[in-house]
Design a protein around this motif. Structure first.
Motif, PDB file in Angstrom:
ATOM      1  N   GLY A   1      14.809   0.427  32.667  1.00 14.57           N
ATOM      2  CA  GLY A   1      15.271  -0.899  32.313  1.00 14.57           C
ATOM      3  C   GLY A   1      16.285  -1.448  33.293  1.00 14.57           C
ATOM      4  N   ASP A   2      16.796  -2.644  32.970  1.00 15.44           N
ATOM      5  CA  ASP A   2      17.749  -3.358  33.824  1.00 15.44           C
ATOM      6  C   ASP A   2      18.901  -3.850  32.963  1.00 15.44           C
ATOM      7  OD1 ASP A   2      19.162  -4.986  35.503  1.00 15.44           O
ATOM      8  OD2 ASP A   2      17.459  -6.202  36.143  1.00 15.44           O
ATOM      9  N   GLY A   3      20.117  -3.403  33.292  1.00 15.72           N
ATOM     10  CA  GLY A   3      21.274  -3.806  32.513  1.00 15.72           C
ATOM     11  C   GLY A   3      21.538  -5.297  32.528  1.00 15.72           C
ATOM     12  N   GLY A   4      20.991  -6.028  33.506  1.00 14.98           N
ATOM     13  CA  GLY A   4      21.213  -7.467  33.566  1.00 14.98           C
ATOM     14  C   GLY A   4      20.537  -8.240  32.454  1.00 14.98           C
ATOM     15  N   HIS A   5      19.560  -7.621  31.776  1.00  9.34           N
ATOM     16  CA  HIS A   5      18.845  -8.291  30.676  1.00  9.34           C
ATOM     17  C   HIS A   5      19.432  -7.970  29.306  1.00  9.34           C
ATOM     18  CE1 HIS A   5      15.127  -8.023  33.528  1.00  9.34           C
ATOM     19  NE2 HIS A   5      15.892  -9.064  33.820  1.00  9.34           N
ATOM     20  N   TRP A   6      20.449  -7.140  29.265  1.00 13.14           N
ATOM     21  CA  TRP A   6      20.945  -6.611  28.001  1.00 13.14           C
ATOM     22  C   TRP A   6      21.802  -7.641  27.264  1.00 13.14           C
ATOM     23  CZ3 TRP A   6      19.646  -2.107  25.692  1.00 13.14           C
ATOM     24  CH2 TRP A   6      20.455  -1.613  24.668  1.00 13.14           C
ATOM     25  N   GLU A   7      21.303  -8.133  26.136  1.00 10.20           N
ATOM     26  CA  GLU A   7      22.031  -9.097  25.302  1.00 10.20           C
ATOM     27  C   GLU A   7      22.036  -8.592  23.867  1.00 10.20           C
ATOM     28  OE1 GLU A   7      20.598 -13.044  25.615  1.00 10.20           O
ATOM     29  OE2 GLU A   7      20.660 -13.086  27.813  1.00 10.20           O
TER      30      GLU A   7
ATOM     31  N   VAL B   1      12.772  -1.991  27.078  1.00  6.11           N
ATOM     32  CA  VAL B   1      13.886  -1.155  26.647  1.00  6.11           C
ATOM     33  C   VAL B   1      15.225  -1.887  26.780  1.00  6.11           C
ATOM     34  CG1 VAL B   1      14.258  -0.093  28.909  1.00  6.11           C
ATOM     35  CG2 VAL B   1      14.787   1.194  26.836  1.00  6.11           C
ATOM     36  N   ASP B   2      15.300  -2.878  27.671  1.00  2.00           N
ATOM     37  CA  ASP B   2      16.565  -3.559  27.935  1.00  2.00           C
ATOM     38  C   ASP B   2      16.687  -4.907  27.229  1.00  2.00           C
ATOM     39  OD1 ASP B   2      14.668  -4.926  29.381  1.00  2.00           O
ATOM     40  OD2 ASP B   2      15.450  -4.373  31.353  1.00  2.00           O
ATOM     41  N   ARG B   3      15.873  -5.163  26.201  1.00  2.00           N
ATOM     42  CA  ARG B   3      15.915  -6.438  25.476  1.00  2.00           C
ATOM     43  C   ARG B   3      16.079  -6.192  23.973  1.00  2.00           C
ATOM     44  NH1 ARG B   3      14.600 -10.604  28.886  1.00  2.00           N
ATOM     45  NH2 ARG B   3      13.537  -9.998  30.831  1.00  2.00           N
ATOM     46  N   PRO B   4      17.314  -5.871  23.541  1.00  2.00           N
ATOM     47  CA  PRO B   4      17.532  -5.557  22.129  1.00  2.00           C
ATOM     48  C   PRO B   4      17.294  -6.726  21.179  1.00  2.00           C
ATOM     49  CG  PRO B   4      19.610  -5.627  23.328  1.00  2.00           C
ATOM     50  CD  PRO B   4      18.530  -5.687  24.347  1.00  2.00           C
ATOM     51  N   ARG B   5      17.540  -7.960  21.646  1.00  2.67           N
ATOM     52  CA  ARG B   5      17.282  -9.111  20.758  1.00  2.67           C
ATOM     53  C   ARG B   5      15.797  -9.238  20.450  1.00  2.67           C
ATOM     54  NH1 ARG B   5      21.230 -12.849  19.713  1.00  2.67           N
ATOM     55  NH2 ARG B   5      23.199 -12.571  20.857  1.00  2.67           N
ATOM     56  N   ALA B   6      14.962  -9.030  21.454  1.00  5.94           N
ATOM     57  CA  ALA B   6      13.519  -9.073  21.221  1.00  5.94           C
ATOM     58  C   ALA B   6      13.093  -7.924  20.310  1.00  5.94           C
ATOM     59  CB  ALA B   6      12.774  -8.999  22.554  1.00  5.94           C
ATOM     60  N   ALA B   7      13.751  -6.763  20.461  1.00  4.63           N
ATOM     61  CA  ALA B   7      13.458  -5.634  19.576  1.00  4.63           C
ATOM     62  C   ALA B   7      13.784  -5.988  18.125  1.00  4.63           C
ATOM     63  CB  ALA B   7      14.260  -4.413  20.007  1.00  4.63           C
ATOM     64  N   LEU B   8      14.908  -6.659  17.917  1.00  2.00           N
ATOM     65  CA  LEU B   8      15.294  -7.067  16.566  1.00  2.00           C
ATOM     66  C   LEU B   8      14.259  -8.013  15.971  1.00  2.00           C
ATOM     67  CD1 LEU B   8      17.166  -7.437  14.151  1.00  2.00           C
ATOM     68  CD2 LEU B   8      18.543  -9.013  15.530  1.00  2.00           C
ATOM     69  N   ASP B   9      13.810  -8.978  16.747  1.00  2.00           N
ATOM     70  CA  ASP B   9      12.824  -9.942  16.234  1.00  2.00           C
ATOM     71  C   ASP B   9      11.520  -9.241  15.863  1.00  2.00           C
ATOM     72  OD1 ASP B   9      14.647 -11.969  16.644  1.00  2.00           O
ATOM     73  OD2 ASP B   9      13.821 -12.550  18.605  1.00  2.00           O
TER      74      ASP B   9
ATOM     75  N   PHE C   1      13.125   8.594   5.488  1.00  2.00           N
ATOM     76  CA  PHE C   1      12.189   9.105   6.480  1.00  2.00           C
ATOM     77  C   PHE C   1      12.112   8.123   7.647  1.00  2.00           C
ATOM     78  CE2 PHE C   1       9.930   6.675   3.268  1.00  2.00           C
ATOM     79  CZ  PHE C   1       9.084   5.839   3.994  1.00  2.00           C
ATOM     80  N   GLU C   2      11.673   8.639   8.792  1.00  2.11           N
ATOM     81  CA  GLU C   2      11.590   7.836  10.005  1.00  2.11           C
ATOM     82  C   GLU C   2      10.147   7.436  10.298  1.00  2.11           C
ATOM     83  OE1 GLU C   2      13.801   9.454  13.377  1.00  2.11           O
ATOM     84  OE2 GLU C   2      14.790  10.818  11.969  1.00  2.11           O
ATOM     85  N   MET C   3      10.000   6.242  10.893  1.00  2.01           N
ATOM     86  CA  MET C   3       8.693   5.746  11.315  1.00  2.01           C
ATOM     87  C   MET C   3       8.827   5.140  12.708  1.00  2.01           C
ATOM     88  SD  MET C   3       7.661   3.673   7.836  1.00  2.01           S
ATOM     89  CE  MET C   3       9.252   2.826   7.748  1.00  2.01           C
ATOM     90  N   THR C   4       7.744   5.138  13.452  1.00  5.00           N
ATOM     91  CA  THR C   4       7.693   4.393  14.702  1.00  5.00           C
ATOM     92  C   THR C   4       6.480   3.479  14.672  1.00  5.00           C
ATOM     93  OG1 THR C   4       6.418   6.133  15.832  1.00  5.00           O
ATOM     94  CG2 THR C   4       8.828   6.207  16.040  1.00  5.00           C
ATOM     95  N   ALA C   5       6.629   2.279  15.235  1.00  9.37           N
ATOM     96  CA  ALA C   5       5.549   1.300  15.251  1.00  9.37           C
ATOM     97  C   ALA C   5       5.431   0.691  16.640  1.00  9.37           C
ATOM     98  CB  ALA C   5       5.810   0.198  14.216  1.00  9.37           C
ATOM     99  N   HIS C   6       4.235   0.279  16.977  1.00  8.74           N
ATOM    100  CA  HIS C   6       3.955  -0.275  18.299  1.00  8.74           C
ATOM    101  C   HIS C   6       4.777  -1.540  18.570  1.00  8.74           C
ATOM    102  CE1 HIS C   6       0.582   2.167  19.740  1.00  8.74           C
ATOM    103  NE2 HIS C   6       0.206   2.261  18.476  1.00  8.74           N
ATOM    104  N   TRP C   7       5.207  -1.666  19.824  1.00  8.00           N
ATOM    105  CA  TRP C   7       5.849  -2.883  20.335  1.00  8.00           C
ATOM    106  C   TRP C   7       5.182  -3.163  21.676  1.00  8.00           C
ATOM    107  CZ3 TRP C   7      11.575  -3.235  22.336  1.00  8.00           C
ATOM    108  CH2 TRP C   7      11.903  -4.589  22.548  1.00  8.00           C
TER     109      TRP C   7
END
Length: 456
Positions: free
Chosen positions: A247-253, A127-135, A116-122
């Motif tokens: 978002g901004d592609g320049g922040h995408w890591e 949207v352009d910071r996947p490393r922060a999303a992972l943390d 099942f799927e869940m969503t949680a607050h961030w």
């Protein structure tokens, strides 16, 4: 916490259980989904629509504190409790796919998801910071897993399929690594003696970051309509997606990938299948598996099966409805004697699939098309002319739902819109006698081989 609060509103598994349970009760989906607030912003500027979507998502997302209160067994009970209390001649389980739900309705059996799927607050997300999303997702996952060690959590950060929501909420797909006790009790109490089990498995793969702590991270997803390479910082498609999402592609890591070909987010856990097989052996129930390389393969195979089933009952089998995403209604399909074909979403890849299938099929006298608006723009989406081309395969009737098309692709409509459309179809009763599981498995094995289905 109650299951209806945990499972993400509008998620595929949630909608499919609700729709299947209603169909088995002889009811349609008229009560599923209320008109979305986004329908009021069809002509609004992109930033205004994004802000409205973000506010709506925030109202239903879980807080970090609530993440620690999740009970996956309670979620499983919530799923099974939606079905009528009676005996069934089988069950379909596995990855969320509406063709599997349509198959279950034709068999007269429940459909149950393997996750099942869940969503949680961030709250401080981007949207352009996947490393922060992972943390942030790893911290949330630790809270969930502390009370649910039998889950694996796949975090999916996909601006291409979630748009601006990927920057304000974290999407977690929970996968059971064993058969839930609530499922085992349901099977024991509700299945006829010897009734078979059918497990449908999404076999798609995707690059994944996994440190082996019960939480893994996936950048993008197969349902986005893009390829893994499109989420590389130099990708033109990624820049388009991020610009649309604010978002901004320049922040995408991107985080480092640990497995280039891991199972994608809607795969079925090996432990779940082993648990179902063990239960079957213990109580004398056969288990069959269907491995699905692409959603289009199962959609085509089940549509072909429906056509044969309808014709054997003396019906024409010449009226088609092309469903998309959450726009479906299994009960109205069987009531009207329609052939259902389900598109996973509104991407060109999904719509290409139904066009190819129609081009190789015996013609249909009527084709109704229900395009689900994803609520955002993406370079991977099919345009309305392509949806109209699908409807044009109908020899006499060619119908693209105008309400769904009016706000496409930025204004979603609720699931009940499919019910409203299909209620206008003529009655074609009685419903054919239920399919037998053995017959369905044989048909999938024979007709699905050329589509890449592996049936055991």
């Amino acid at each position: 916490m109650a299951g209806d609060r945990v499972v993400a509103a509008g998620s595929t598994a949630r909608v499919l259980v609700a729709a299947t349970a209603r169909a088995l009760s002889g009811a349609d989906c008229a009560d599923l989904g209320q008109p979305t607030s986004m329908s009021r912003f069809t002509a609004a500027p992109e930033p205004v629509r994004r802000a409205a979507a973000v506010r709506a998502a925030g109202r239903v997302a879980l807080t970090p504190e609530q993440a620690g209160e999740i009970d996956a067994e309670r979620v499983a009970r919530w799923f099974v409790d939606q079905y009528p209390r009676r005996r069934y001649p089988g069950v379909v389980l596995g990855s969320p796919h509406a063709a599997a739900a349509h198959l279950a309705v034709a068999l007269g059996v429940p459909w149950l998801p393997a996750g099942f799927e869940m969503t949680a607050h961030w709250s401080r997300g981007a949207v352009d910071r996947p490393r922060a999303a992972l943390d942030h997702g790893a911290a949330l996952a630790a809270r969930v897993l502390a009370g649910n060690p039998g889950l694996h959590l796949r975090q999916v950060h996909c601006p291409a399929s979630r748009g601006a929501l990927a920057g304000v909420t974290v999407a977690l797909v929970a996968r059971w690594e064993a058969l839930p006790h609530a499922y085992a009790r349901f099977l024991t109490d509700r299945l006829d003696p010897g009734a078979p089990l059918l497990v449908v498995r999404d076999a798609r793969t995707w690059p994944v970051s996994d440190e082996g702590q019960g939480h893994s991270f996936q950048l993008g997803c197969p349902g986005s309509g893009l390829e893994p390479v499109d989420f590389h910082p130099d990708s033109h498609a990624l820049r388009q997606v991020l610009r649309s999402a604010g978002g901004d592609g320049g922040h995408w890591e991107p985080p480092e990938v640990s497995a280039a070909g891991e199972q994608a987010e809607h795969a079925v856990g090996a432990g779940f299948v082993d648990g179902a097989r063990h239960w079957g052996r213990r109580y004398g129930h056969d288990l069959h598996e269907v491995s699905v390389p692409q959603p289009t393969a199962l959609s085509a195979a089940v549509a072909d099966l429906y056509r044969r089933w309808l014709r054997r009952a003396g019906k024409t089998g010449d009226r088609l409805v092309v469903e998309c995403g959450r726009l479906l209604d299994p009960w109205q399909v069987v009531r009207a004697g329609l052939v259902p074909y389900w598109c996973e979403n509104a991407t060109r890849r999904s719509v290409d699939g139904v066009e190819w299938w129609l081009a190789g099929s015996e013609p249909f006298t009527s084709v109704d098309v229900l395009p689900e608006s994803p609520g955002m723009r993406s370079p991977a989406l099919a345009g309305l002319p392509q949806w109209l081309a699908v409807a044009a395969f109908g020899r006499r009737r060619r119908a693209l739902d105008r309400t769904a098309a009016r706000g496409y692709p930025v204004a979603p409509v609720p699931t009940r819109r499919a019910t409203e459309v299909l209620r206008n179809q003529a009655y074609d009763l009685p419903v054919p006698p239920p399919l037998k599981m053995g017959e369905a498995v044989a048909a999938l094995r024979e007709g699905g081989a050329s589509l890449g289905l592996a049936v055991t």
